[in-house]
Every structure is written in C-alpha cells, then in structure tokens.
Design a protein around this motif. Sequence first.
Motif, short mmCIF file in Angstrom:
data_model
loop_
_atom_site.label_atom_id
_atom_site.label_comp_id
_atom_site.label_asym_id
_atom_site.label_seq_id
_atom_site.Cartn_x
_atom_site.Cartn_y
_atom_site.Cartn_z
N ILE A 239 0.80 -1.18 0.12
CA ILE A 239 0.18 -0.02 0.09
C ILE A 239 0.82 1.46 0.04
N ALA A 240 2.22 1.13 0.28
CA ALA A 240 3.05 2.37 0.21
C ALA A 240 4.62 2.13 0.11
N VAL A 241 5.06 2.68 -0.72
CA VAL A 241 6.54 2.76 -0.78
C VAL A 241 7.07 4.07 -0.94
N SER A 242 8.34 4.08 -0.88
CA SER A 242 9.15 5.48 -0.98
C SER A 242 10.47 5.25 -1.56
N ASP A 243 11.13 6.67 -1.96
CA ASP A 243 12.39 6.55 -2.20
C ASP A 243 12.74 7.93 -2.04
N VAL A 244 13.80 8.43 -2.60
CA VAL A 244 14.42 9.84 -2.28
C VAL A 244 13.61 10.74 -2.68
N SER A 245 12.56 10.67 -3.45
CA SER A 245 11.41 11.49 -3.96
C SER A 245 10.46 11.93 -2.92
N GLY A 246 10.50 10.69 -2.12
CA GLY A 246 9.14 10.71 -1.04
C GLY A 246 8.37 9.59 -1.09
N GLY A 247 7.16 9.53 -0.37
CA GLY A 247 6.33 8.16 -0.34
C GLY A 247 5.16 8.32 -1.44
N TYR A 248 4.62 7.29 -1.37
CA TYR A 248 3.63 7.08 -2.40
C TYR A 248 2.56 5.98 -1.84
N TYR A 249 1.38 6.49 -1.54
CA TYR A 249 0.55 5.58 -0.64
C TYR A 249 -0.88 5.50 -1.28
N ASN A 250 -1.51 4.28 -1.41
CA ASN A 250 -2.68 4.01 -1.88
C ASN A 250 -3.37 2.92 -1.04
N LEU A 269 11.39 7.52 -8.52
CA LEU A 269 9.94 7.64 -8.75
C LEU A 269 9.46 8.91 -8.84
N GLU A 270 10.46 10.01 -8.87
CA GLU A 270 10.13 11.36 -9.04
C GLU A 270 9.32 11.53 -10.28
N GLY A 271 8.16 12.18 -9.97
CA GLY A 271 7.29 12.41 -11.06
C GLY A 271 6.00 11.24 -11.54
N TYR A 272 6.36 10.14 -10.52
CA TYR A 272 5.43 9.00 -10.97
C TYR A 272 4.04 9.74 -10.45
N GLN A 273 2.88 9.16 -11.43
CA GLN A 273 1.63 9.35 -11.10
C GLN A 273 0.72 8.28 -11.29
N ALA A 274 -0.28 8.15 -10.54
CA ALA A 274 -1.28 7.07 -10.82
C ALA A 274 -2.58 7.56 -9.92
N GLU A 275 -3.71 7.08 -10.56
CA GLU A 275 -5.11 7.21 -9.72
C GLU A 275 -5.02 6.74 -8.35
N GLY A 276 -5.29 7.72 -7.40
CA GLY A 276 -5.68 7.24 -5.88
C GLY A 276 -4.47 7.26 -5.02
N ILE A 277 -3.01 7.64 -5.64
CA ILE A 277 -2.03 7.92 -4.96
C ILE A 277 -1.92 9.12 -4.34
N GLU A 278 -1.61 9.09 -2.94
CA GLU A 278 -1.60 10.14 -2.02
C GLU A 278 0.11 10.44 -1.78
N ARG A 279 0.54 11.53 -1.71
CA ARG A 279 2.03 11.61 -1.33
C ARG A 279 2.18 12.14 -0.21
N VAL A 280 3.21 11.38 0.73
CA VAL A 280 3.79 11.64 1.90
C VAL A 280 5.01 11.37 2.23
N SER A 281 5.54 11.80 3.07
CA SER A 281 6.87 11.99 3.68
C SER A 281 7.65 10.70 3.98
N ASN A 282 8.85 10.40 3.87
CA ASN A 282 9.46 9.20 4.25
C ASN A 282 9.22 8.90 5.63
N SER A 283 9.08 9.89 6.57
CA SER A 283 8.79 9.71 8.00
C SER A 283 7.15 9.31 8.10
N GLU A 284 6.57 10.26 7.59
CA GLU A 284 4.84 9.68 7.60
C GLU A 284 4.91 8.18 7.24
N LEU A 285 5.45 7.97 6.03
CA LEU A 285 5.26 6.44 5.53
C LEU A 285 5.52 5.52 6.57
N LEU A 286 6.78 5.77 7.48
CA LEU A 286 6.90 4.63 8.48
C LEU A 286 5.78 4.47 9.60
#
Length: 419
Positions: A239-250, A269-286
């Motif tokens: 449901i969520a992954v991240s890299d240096v560009s930040g987190g991606y959550y669905n 993943l910088e610039g990756y977009q898909a329906e339903g994805i929310e952007r989160v920080s690496n700390s929020e992702l944890l």
Amino acid sequence: MADSHRNAFENAQRQFDLAAEKLNLDHSLRRVLRVPQRELSVNFPVKMDNGEIQVFSGYRVQHNVSRGPAKGGIRYHHAVDIDEVRALAMWMTWKCALVNIPYGGAKGGVIVDPTKLSQSELERLTRRFATEISILVGAEKDIPAPDVGTNGQVMAWFMDTISMHRGYTVPAVITGKPVEVGGSLGRVEATGRGVSIVAREAAKHLGLRIEGATVVIQGFGNVGSVTADMMQRMGSKVIAVSDVSGGYYNRRGLNIPEMIAYTKQHRSLEGYQAEGIERVSNSELLEIECDILAPCALENQITEENAGRIRCKLLVEGANGPTTPEADDILFEKGIFVVPDILANAGGVTVSYFEWVQGLQEFFWTEEEINNKLERIMQHSFESVLAQTLKHKVSMRMGGYMVAVARVAEATQIRGIYP
C-alpha cells in the motif's frame, strides 16, 4: 533520511554488548569482538571529464575474520563516514555467522554522490578506489560486493582492475558481478527475496495470513523494489513505498510492476503519478497503519522519537541498522515482532557466498538451484533465531545476536590469540 545525530557504530557496539552480557561472554573476548580488526582510510585523485582533478575519500574496514575471509559491500554515498563503515562491517560479521556461511565481516565506502558523476567518471573513481584498497582485497582474504550507490557494473570494473594487477582474471575477488563475467544467477534479487522469505515465515509464526496482508516499504532501490514485487507475488497488498523523492500511498494497493518499470526509466519515482496515490513524506510513511513494515533504505530510521507511532504487527528490516537500540525497547513493549537486519537482509550475502564458490570452482548452478538453496538457508536461520528467542524470552534481535555472537566467539576462542 537517516538521523545524522546518531552514531551507527555506537549502536552496533551497544547491540553487541547486550548480547555479550546475555551470553555471559568472557570480558577479554568482548574487548576483541567489539572493535574492528583492521581499517584502511584512503584519499585518492580522480580526473573529471572537464580535466579537473578531484580528491575523494574512502574506507575499507574488516571487523573479524575468525570464521573465514572478510565479506562486505562497497557503498557510494555522500554521507559515508568511518563510524558508519565500522558499524556495517560489524553487522556483516554477525550476519554471516547467523546464516552460518564461512565469512567474517567487512565493509567499504567512498564519500561521493554517484548520481552527480558521469559513467566515465564513475569508472575512473571505481578503478582508482579498487587500486587503493587492493592491498586488502582478494578471493582468499576480502571479497567486496555491491551496496548503496553501487551495482553490477561497478563490481565488474572493480574485478577487472584487480585482474589487470594480477595479470589474470580473478572472478572470485568480487561478488554481485554481471552474469556475463562470472556473476551468479539470482544475485540481484537475493536480498529482497530473503526479506520476503523471512516475512512469510514470521507471518506464519504470528498467525498472520500473508495473502491480503498490507505492506509498507521504505526504500525502492534494489532491496525495496524486489521485496515489494516478491511480497505482491505472495498475495500481499503493498500500500505504500518510498524513495528519495518521497512516499507514494494508496490504501487499495500500488501497481508495483509499473513503478519498477518507471524507476528503471527515470532512475527514481520522481514524477510518478497514478490514480488514487497520495504523497507522503518518508517519516510519515513509517507511521502508516499496516500489517508488515519493511524499512529498506538507510540506518537510524526508527528511533525513540517515532517508535511509539509505528503501527504494524510485523517489522522486517531490509536495511542495515534501521532501528536504534532505544527504539527496539519501545517496539518490544508494544508487541511488534521485529525480524532484525542480520537475519532479514542476509539473502544478499548468502547468494554472494554461492557466487564466490562458483567463481572458485568455475562451475555454475541454475537460478532454480540458487533460489532453492537460499530458501533453505533463510528458513533454517529464521527457525534457529526463533528457537533462541522463545527459549530465552527475548526479542528476535537479541535471539539473532546470541546465535551469531556465540558462533564468532567460539571460532575466536578455538583459534586462539596469535602469537
């Protein structure tokens, strides 16, 4: 991403001290095992594409070689320092002992951001660094491998450099090479595969169904992306992954194959977009609520500051040292089952061992054989750690350290002190 205020080597030593106390280890032996045996620091010039000369700094540390030649990766990262390399070398000693392969621990690193170098600059830096530390490395004494910021191509340059010095090809001097020059099938996926195997075994122990389990993964490099892919193949929902560009959550789940293809094309993943994805920080992702959390980035990600907000049932450490000792205590009190790094990410060094053996004998196994051997070793290692953990009513990390430290201590005692 890492907390720069925390000293990784102090954390590694504290983890060792706790295990040594639990094992009632002789104090003389503790003094030997809590420090590296050998350290090399180098400063070396590299000619850049514009003709300028830059000087880079690097390290190679061997922690212990009682059980066999030193083994450990080479990291290219702007935040590399000697204490980080010392910690990583020590963790490699315990990791190799835990999966019972005949290696001691080592690690290397260069202070550099490899993304800011051209391919030719990266090659010149690698060849010069290989030359600088060639006094330590060799198929019979110290075998490097890839780590953060390095890959199969870097390993091929490293192997070729050492081979040119020797006057003949030495494939076993390095692991993680491309298959075309003596690398092993299954090596690229090995660490992530190992993480997913122990996640499955831990879930089974906890009575947690792996099919449908929600998974959050910090880091989407080699380890994180392979772990995500493997977990999804097992039926879990990433449901969520991240890299240096930040987190991606669905919450409904991510399209992992599509995200892997995107990173291969764009390097992140910088610039990756898909329906339903929310952007989160690496700390929020944890702190996202999930069944399985796999930190697969850098060390010191889960600390006493955020450990209380971690909301998973199972934490599997794909990275080296992502959890501080203080955070360990909090997670244990919360009832979160932690599979420690020295077990969870040992798949990489295990298949590196297979590659080394194949290189020495010039006889190669099929990918199916490699994966089956890895599966057996990871399962057996998980069972041995779990047994120690349940017997002594301790955390999995303490159980793992007790197994590993006891094996290294025994080897050191049997060999004795020279002269």
